[in-house]
Design a protein around this motif. Structure first.
Motif, PDB file in Angstrom:
ATOM      1  N   ASP A 188       0.828  -1.214   0.000  1.00  0.00           N
ATOM      2  CA  ASP A 188       0.000   0.000   0.000  1.00  0.00           C
ATOM      3  C   ASP A 188       0.860   1.260   0.000  1.00  0.00           C
ATOM      4  O   ASP A 188       0.583   2.219   0.727  1.00  0.00           O
ATOM      5  N   ASN A 189       1.922   1.221  -0.810  1.00  0.00           N
ATOM      6  CA  ASN A 189       2.837   2.359  -0.966  1.00  0.00           C
ATOM      7  C   ASN A 189       3.603   2.717   0.305  1.00  0.00           C
ATOM      8  O   ASN A 189       4.158   3.815   0.412  1.00  0.00           O
ATOM      9  N   VAL A 190       3.625   1.818   1.260  1.00  0.00           N
ATOM     10  CA  VAL A 190       4.423   2.009   2.480  1.00  0.00           C
ATOM     11  C   VAL A 190       5.599   1.045   2.422  1.00  0.00           C
ATOM     12  O   VAL A 190       5.436  -0.138   2.109  1.00  0.00           O
ATOM     13  N   ILE A 191       6.800   1.562   2.700  1.00  0.00           N
ATOM     14  CA  ILE A 191       7.992   0.730   2.704  1.00  0.00           C
ATOM     15  C   ILE A 191       8.294   0.306   4.134  1.00  0.00           C
ATOM     16  O   ILE A 191       8.518   1.143   5.008  1.00  0.00           O
ATOM     17  N   TYR A 192       8.290  -1.004   4.345  1.00  0.00           N
ATOM     18  CA  TYR A 192       8.633  -1.555   5.657  1.00  0.00           C
ATOM     19  C   TYR A 192      10.058  -2.086   5.572  1.00  0.00           C
ATOM     20  O   TYR A 192      10.349  -2.984   4.789  1.00  0.00           O
ATOM     21  N   PRO A 193      10.963  -1.553   6.366  1.00  0.00           N
ATOM     22  CA  PRO A 193      12.389  -1.857   6.194  1.00  0.00           C
ATOM     23  C   PRO A 193      12.775  -3.264   6.634  1.00  0.00           C
ATOM     24  O   PRO A 193      12.079  -3.924   7.397  1.00  0.00           O
ATOM     25  N   VAL A 194      13.917  -3.688   6.128  1.00  0.00           N
ATOM     26  CA  VAL A 194      14.550  -4.919   6.588  1.00  0.00           C
ATOM     27  C   VAL A 194      15.002  -4.716   8.034  1.00  0.00           C
ATOM     28  O   VAL A 194      15.688  -3.743   8.352  1.00  0.00           O
ATOM     29  N   ILE A 195      14.586  -5.624   8.912  1.00  0.00           N
ATOM     30  CA  ILE A 195      15.080  -5.599  10.298  1.00  0.00           C
ATOM     31  C   ILE A 195      15.706  -6.947  10.669  1.00  0.00           C
ATOM     32  O   ILE A 195      16.485  -7.028  11.620  1.00  0.00           O
ATOM     33  N   GLY A 196      15.404  -7.991   9.920  1.00  0.00           N
ATOM     34  CA  GLY A 196      16.004  -9.299  10.164  1.00  0.00           C
ATOM     35  C   GLY A 196      17.466  -9.296   9.761  1.00  0.00           C
ATOM     36  O   GLY A 196      17.802  -8.983   8.624  1.00  0.00           O
ATOM     37  N   GLY A 197      18.356  -9.628  10.701  1.00  0.00           N
ATOM     38  CA  GLY A 197      19.781  -9.620  10.421  1.00  0.00           C
ATOM     39  C   GLY A 197      20.455  -8.295  10.700  1.00  0.00           C
ATOM     40  O   GLY A 197      21.665  -8.150  10.486  1.00  0.00           O
ATOM     41  N   GLN A 198      19.690  -7.314  11.187  1.00  0.00           N
ATOM     42  CA  GLN A 198      20.258  -6.001  11.516  1.00  0.00           C
ATOM     43  C   GLN A 198      21.148  -6.110  12.749  1.00  0.00           C
ATOM     44  O   GLN A 198      21.011  -7.026  13.554  1.00  0.00           O
ATOM     45  N   ARG A 199      22.047  -5.161  12.909  1.00  0.00           N
ATOM     46  CA  ARG A 199      22.999  -5.183  14.021  1.00  0.00           C
ATOM     47  C   ARG A 199      22.275  -5.110  15.358  1.00  0.00           C
ATOM     48  O   ARG A 199      21.372  -4.291  15.559  1.00  0.00           O
TER      49      ARG A 199
END
Length: 240
Positions: free
Chosen positions: A183-194
Motif C-alpha cells: 500500500d505504498n508504504v515501505i517496511y524496512p529490513v530488520i532481520g539480520g540487523q545489528r
C-alpha cells in the motif's frame, strides 16, 4: 534518472571532439564498474526475483551510488558491501532504497536526529540519496547468525499480542524480517540487523526520542514492550 536511462543518456556523438577522450576514460570506468556491480547483484536477483529486486533498488543509479557512497564516506561506517562492522552502526545491505532515502531526507531536515548523520546528509541532493540508496539496496540482503530460538520473541514476531493491540512484527516487516512494500508504504529490513543498533532504536522509539515512523506506529509498538520482550526481540531479529 533510472540506471538504464542514465547509462545510455550520453554518448560520444553528443560530446564535442575535445571531450571524447574524457568520455572514453569514463566509459571504461563505467563498463568495469557496471560489470562488477551486475555480477555481484546476480545472486540478489536470483534469490529475490527481478521484480522484487528492482523494487528494492528504486529509481537511483547503483553504479554512481557506489562511487558516491565511497566519496561521501558512507562505506567507512556502513561497510563497502553495506554490512556494518560496528554493532552500533546499522547495516544497509539489501535495505529498501526508498527507506534509506526517507531516512537520509529526515536526517537532512532534522525530522530524525543524529549528531553525525545530520551533518553527513546536509549537502546531499535527492539524486545523491537515490543513487547511494540504490547501491546499498543492490547488495545481498543482510542476514544474521541465529544461535538459538527464543519462543517469547518468535511469538511476538509471528503473532503479536492481540490483548495489547500489539501487531505481529512479521505483518509489517515480512517473513524473516526482510521487509516489504505494501500500500505504498515501505517496511524496512530488520532481520539480520545489528543487535546493538536494533536495541538503541527500539529504546528510542519507546522513549519518544525517535518519531519518524508513519503515524508514529513504532512509538506505539515499542511502548507496549516490556524490557524482557524488547531484549528478546533484539536477539531474535538480529539472528534472522
Amino acid at each position: 534518472m533510472g540506471f538504464c536511462r542514465w547509462l545510455f543518456a550520453v554518448t560520444p556523438e553528443t560530446k564535442p571532439r575535445r571531450a571524447r577522450a574524457h568520455w572514453r576514460r569514463r566509459s571504461q570506468w563505467l563498463a568495469v564498474s557496471t560489470f562488477a556491480l551486475l555480477a555481484s547483484a546476480k545472486t540478489v536477483f536470483a534469490e529475490q526475483g527481478a521484480e522484487l529486486s528492482l523494487q528494492r533498488i528504486g529509481s537511483g543509479n547503483p553504479v554512481a551510488g557506489k562511487q558516491k557512497s565511497a566519496d561521501e564516506r558512507c562505506q567507512e561506517c556502513h561497510g563497502e558491501d553495506g554490512n556494518s562492522g560496528d554493532v552500533r552502526i546499522p547495516s544497509h545491505a539489501g535495505q529498501y532504497a526508498g527507506y534509506l532515502v526517507k531516512q537520509l531526507s529526515d536526517f537532512k531536515s532534522g525530522a530524525r536526529s543524529h549528531e553525525i548523520m545530520n551533518v553527513m546528509a546536509a549537502d546531499l541532493t535527492q539524486e545523491d540519496m537515490a543513487d547511494i540508496a540504490a547501491y546499498f539496496a543492490s547488495q545481498k540482503v543482510m542476514r544474521g547468525d541465529r544461535i538459538a530460538d527464543n519462543p517469547l520473541a518468535k511469538n511476538l514476531f509471528v503473532n503479536g499480542d492481540a490483548a495489547r493491540d500489539l501487531p505481529a512484527c512479521a505483518s509489517c516487516h515480512g517473513e524473516n524480517g526482510k521487509g516489504k512494500i505494501a500500500d505504498n508504504v515501505i517496511y524496512p529490513v530488520i532481520g539480520g540487523q545489528r543487535r546493538v543498533y536494533l536495541r538503541s532504536q527500539l529504546t528510542n522509539w519507546k522513549l519518544g526520542e525517535r518519531k519518524n515512523s508513519p503515524e508514529a506506529v513504532m512509538n506505539k509498538v515499542a511502548k507496549s514492550l516490556n524490557d524482557d520482550e524488547l531484549n528478546a526481540l533484539v536477539e531474535y531479529l538480529s539472528g534472522l
